[in-house]
Design a protein around this motif. Structure first.
Motif, mmCIF file in Angstrom:
data_model
loop_
_atom_site.group_PDB
_atom_site.id
_atom_site.type_symbol
_atom_site.label_atom_id
_atom_site.label_comp_id
_atom_site.label_asym_id
_atom_site.label_seq_id
_atom_site.Cartn_x
_atom_site.Cartn_y
_atom_site.Cartn_z
ATOM 1 N N GLU A 1 -2.826 4.513 3.541
ATOM 2 C CA GLU A 1 -3.751 3.998 2.508
ATOM 3 C C GLU A 1 -4.534 2.766 2.871
ATOM 4 O OE1 GLU A 1 -4.259 2.339 -2.142
ATOM 5 O OE2 GLU A 1 -2.480 2.001 -0.756
ATOM 6 N N THR B 1 0.873 -1.275 -0.050
ATOM 7 C CA THR B 1 0.063 -0.065 -0.087
ATOM 8 C C THR B 1 0.728 1.203 -0.048
ATOM 9 O OG1 THR B 1 -0.091 -0.035 2.350
ATOM 10 C CG2 THR B 1 -1.841 -1.204 1.092
ATOM 11 N N ALA B 2 0.292 2.112 -0.417
ATOM 12 C CA ALA B 2 0.905 3.618 -0.231
ATOM 13 C C ALA B 2 1.081 4.169 1.009
ATOM 14 C CB ALA B 2 0.306 4.660 -1.309
ATOM 15 N N GLU C 1 -7.605 -5.138 -2.253
ATOM 16 C CA GLU C 1 -7.054 -5.038 -3.689
ATOM 17 C C GLU C 1 -8.018 -4.633 -4.495
ATOM 18 O OE1 GLU C 1 -3.466 -6.952 -6.029
ATOM 19 O OE2 GLU C 1 -4.609 -8.449 -4.917
ATOM 20 N N LEU D 1 -8.554 1.831 2.600
ATOM 21 C CA LEU D 1 -9.208 0.388 2.006
ATOM 22 C C LEU D 1 -10.115 -0.033 3.078
ATOM 23 C CD1 LEU D 1 -5.846 -0.625 0.277
ATOM 24 C CD2 LEU D 1 -7.764 0.462 -0.737
ATOM 25 N N SER E 1 4.268 2.983 -6.189
ATOM 26 C CA SER E 1 5.130 3.438 -7.346
ATOM 27 C C SER E 1 6.473 2.486 -7.602
ATOM 28 C CB SER E 1 5.761 4.869 -7.129
ATOM 29 O OG SER E 1 6.464 5.266 -6.147
ATOM 30 N N GLN F 1 -8.360 -0.847 -4.321
ATOM 31 C CA GLN F 1 -7.229 0.020 -4.568
ATOM 32 C C GLN F 1 -7.360 0.399 -6.191
ATOM 33 O OE1 GLN F 1 -3.653 -2.642 -3.858
ATOM 34 N NE2 GLN F 1 -3.004 -0.830 -2.497
ATOM 35 N N PRO F 2 -6.683 1.647 -6.454
ATOM 36 C CA PRO F 2 -6.666 2.043 -7.784
ATOM 37 C C PRO F 2 -5.628 1.143 -8.357
ATOM 38 C CG PRO F 2 -5.529 3.763 -6.376
ATOM 39 C CD PRO F 2 -6.469 2.588 -5.524
ATOM 40 N N TRP G 1 -1.974 0.100 -9.986
ATOM 41 C CA TRP G 1 -0.590 0.681 -9.656
ATOM 42 C C TRP G 1 -0.575 1.700 -8.335
ATOM 43 C CZ3 TRP G 1 -2.674 1.661 -14.942
ATOM 44 C CH2 TRP G 1 -2.502 0.951 -15.963
ATOM 45 N N PRO G 2 -1.077 1.335 -7.363
ATOM 46 C CA PRO G 2 -1.100 2.270 -6.244
ATOM 47 C C PRO G 2 0.223 2.569 -5.600
ATOM 48 C CG PRO G 2 -1.747 -0.071 -5.617
ATOM 49 C CD PRO G 2 -1.657 -0.214 -7.005
#
Length: 354
Positions: free
Chosen positions: A85, A80-81, A230, A89, A239, A233-234, A236-237
């Motif tokens: 994040e 996760t970011a 999951e 979620l 980087s 999630q957007p 490609w959460p």
């Protein structure tokens, strides 16, 4: 301990607000990121990843590395970011009719639940009980329970058995272990447990490794829970640089370095606690086990302002449910910084209480 649903606390206030506009002029004891980080090898690892920015992030190697670090299958891991994040979620993806947050603790889980439309109950741990958890105080109807371990801001490390005792069939038990890697041997972690029903463990890589600006953390839970998170999630959460950091921070060498840092923190924390004990105006939560300590000071809000004038930022405590303006959170730093802070505290107390 008691439960209630609301209060006047600013749940969106975080330690970075204490130093955000200071122009670097304040010594930062407000933010719980370890000083002197990230280390050079981690800087270099993240820098190398920048050569791959044209491609979409591939989280599989980092996910596998995190799973391997905890001895878990990959379908029990979600990157996760940052841990923050994961709170969003959880609030959006998991059904909960009676969520409860154990306070005082990091306020983002409750803020995320409220933003998702939930009515949130609170269990307030009390100073007279050492801010320790009594599992029996959590109402049976609570079907999502959030607790930090070790808890921010109290620095109390709850026994793993006491936290696990909160689990019930039909209940999601969220344990925020963002500061567990500041505990030598991670002695009370539940991260590798697969026998506890409804358990979700959240971990952060930002505190020990100084990666708050990169946003990387992960959730550990049953495969069906991970799948539900999951889906929320957007694409490609996380980087590519954050994935590279995650992979690097769970190698055996990195884990050894983190444990050595945790042991240094324990020594420096003992020095800070001993210094604070010299002030009769200061009450300390002495059971501190994390990279920060919580103290109560008469007229703490004024003392905090005086400390700013003397060049030190500490975290105000009154934004945490269960605490008032007399409470301050102080990050553990190296001995020289701590000694300078203790001198400043002496001056601040003399100004306010003298």
């Amino acid at each position: 301990m008691h439960t209630h649903t609301d209060g006047p606390h600013d749940l969106r206030h975080h330690g970075d607000a204490e130093i955000r506009d200071s122009g670097g002029l304040l010594t930062d004891l407000a933010v719980n990121v370890r000083a002197g980080t990230p280390p050079d090898w981690l800087h270099e690892c993240v820098a190398r990843s920048l050569r791959s920015l044209a491609a979409y992030p591939d989280g599989r190697p980092a996910r596998a590395a995190v799973a391997d670090r905890h001895g878990l299958p990959t379908d029990r891991v979600l990157l996760t970011a940052g841990a923050a994040e994961a709170f969003v979620l959880l609030a959006r993806a998991l059904p909960a009719r009676h969520p409860l947050v154990v306070h005082p603790q990091f306020t983002e889980p409750e803020a995320a639940l409220r933003d998702a439309g939930h009515t949130v109950d609170r269990l307030l741990l009390r100073e007279e009980h050492g801010f320790r958890l009594d599992p029996d105080a959590v109402p049976e109807e609570a079907d999502l329970v959030v607790i930090g371990n070790p808890t921010n801001p109290t620095s109390v490390l709850h026994p793993a058995d006491a936290v696990a005792a909160l689990a019930r069939p039909g209940r999601t038990l969220v344990v925020d272990e963002a500061f567990m890697d500041a505990v030598p041997d991670e002695s009370e972690t539940l991260a590798d447990r697969t026998d506890i029903p409804g358990l979700v463990v959240l971990r952060s890589l930002t505190k020990t490794w100084g990666l708050a600006g990169l946003r990387i953390g992960y959730a550990l839970a049953a495969p069906e829970t991970i799948a539900a998170l999951e889906r929320a999630q957007p694409l490609w959460p996380v980087s590519t640089p954050a994935l590279a950091a995650a992979e690097a921070c769970v190698t055996p060498a990195a884990l050894k370095e983190a444990d050595q840092a945790a042991r240094r923190i324990a020594v420096e924390r003992a020095h800070l606690l001993a210094g604070l004990a010299e002030f009769e105006e200061v009450r300390v939560v002495s059971a501190a086990e994390a990279s920060f300590v919580l103290v109560h000071v008469h007229q703490g809000d004024l003392v905090r302002e005086r400390l700013r004038l003397l060049g030190f930022a500490v975290r105000r405590g009154d934004t945490f449910p269960g605490l008032g303006p007399g409470w301050l959170r102080i990050a553990v730093r190296d001995r020289v910084t701590t000694n300078r802070f203790l001198q400043a505290l002496d001056q601040a107390l003399a100004m306010v209480c003298g």
